[in-house]
Design an enzyme around this catalytic site. Structure first.
Site, PDB file in Angstrom:
ATOM      1  N   SER A  52      40.436  48.237  40.528  1.00 14.74           N
ATOM      2  CA  SER A  52      39.461  49.003  41.168  1.00 14.74           C
ATOM      3  C   SER A  52      39.268  49.972  41.964  1.00 14.74           C
ATOM      4  O   SER A  52      40.099  50.719  41.965  1.00 14.74           O
ATOM      5  CB  SER A  52      37.906  47.447  41.597  1.00 14.74           C
ATOM      6  OG  SER A  52      38.932  46.989  42.415  1.00 14.74           O
ATOM      7  N   HIS A  95      37.063  49.705  37.449  1.00 13.97           N
ATOM      8  CA  HIS A  95      35.598  49.543  38.381  1.00 13.97           C
ATOM      9  C   HIS A  95      34.717  51.094  39.416  1.00 13.97           C
ATOM     10  O   HIS A  95      35.684  51.401  39.402  1.00 13.97           O
ATOM     11  CB  HIS A  95      35.101  48.276  39.793  1.00 13.97           C
ATOM     12  CG  HIS A  95      35.728  46.934  39.291  1.00 13.97           C
ATOM     13  ND1 HIS A  95      36.036  46.016  40.384  1.00 13.97           N
ATOM     14  CD2 HIS A  95      35.494  46.661  38.083  1.00 13.97           C
ATOM     15  CE1 HIS A  95      36.419  45.072  39.350  1.00 13.97           C
ATOM     16  NE2 HIS A  95      35.914  45.140  38.168  1.00 13.97           N
ATOM     17  N   ASP A 104      38.296  40.239  40.204  1.00 12.85           N
ATOM     18  CA  ASP A 104      38.086  40.901  38.513  1.00 12.85           C
ATOM     19  C   ASP A 104      39.399  40.929  37.998  1.00 12.85           C
ATOM     20  O   ASP A 104      40.092  41.171  38.340  1.00 12.85           O
ATOM     21  CB  ASP A 104      37.431  41.399  38.362  1.00 12.85           C
ATOM     22  CG  ASP A 104      37.078  41.779  36.979  1.00 12.85           C
ATOM     23  OD1 ASP A 104      36.604  40.762  36.056  1.00 12.85           O
ATOM     24  OD2 ASP A 104      36.441  42.937  36.476  1.00 12.85           O
TER      25      ASP A 104
END
Length: 190
Positions: free
Chosen positions: A13, A40, A133
């Site tokens: 991300s 992300h 994540d």
């Protein structure tokens, strides 16, 4: 030689775009293993990641379409707001179900489905990021005897994601970007 029996999945991300770009820029246009990239993005972020990668890479950068088959020489980029899953016939499926870890696309979803299809032939790489994540997905890859690689937290722009993965998968390899690059080059053409 094109080898679609293996798969490389990369997640990240915050800071992950820059890190993945550095890694992928080293790979030749005919790189023999397909690569799936799950990053992300801010929900309202406009502009295409695909165009960004296409300009800088020798590999063909494409945004993932539902039911598209995996091909070597490609970097497949997860589209905004869809989870990306891999099917047993080595095609993609896109899913707009609930957010996982506050994210869609979720790295965990893609890593887990990749490991279920490709097993020990899965290479999972988790880069810089500000969420957790990817850590359970990376553990799933490792548990299926795939290769689990985490960007060195000292090099990551934000270390939260690498640290979470190292915590959940103590057996993972912790490498800086240059060593990840070098490792991916060893997979080429085997």
């Amino acid at each position: 030689m094109h080898d679609t029996s293996r798969l490389i999945v990369i997640g990240g991300s915050w800071g992950g775009i820059q890190a993945s770009m550095k890694i992928l820029q080293a790979l030749p246009a005919d790189y023999s293993v397909p690569i799936v990239l799950v990053l992300h993005r801010l929900r309202n972020q406009e502009g295409s990641l695909q165009e960004l990668y296409e300009k800088k890479l020798l590999l063909k950068a494409v945004e993932i379409d539902d039911k598209a088959p995996l091909e070597a020489g490609h970097v497949y980029i997860a589209p905004a707001n869809y989870h990306v899953l891999l099917e047993k016939d080595h095609t993609f499926s896109l899913d707009d179900s609930e957010l996982e870890n506050y994210s869609r696309p979720s790295i965990d979803v893609t890593f887990t489905s990749a490991a279920d299809v490709f097993g020990e032939n899965t290479v999972g790489i988790l880069l810089s990021g500000a969420s957790k994540d990817g850590s359970s997905g990376l553990k799933h890859i490792f548990d299926k005897r795939g290769t689990a690689i985490v960007q060195h937290p000292g090099e990551a722009e934000i270390a939260t994601m690498p640290l979470a993965a190292i915590h959940s998968t103590p057996g993972c390899s912790i490498l800086n970007v240059e060593r990840i690059q070098a490792y991916l080059l060893t997979l080429h053409g085997h």
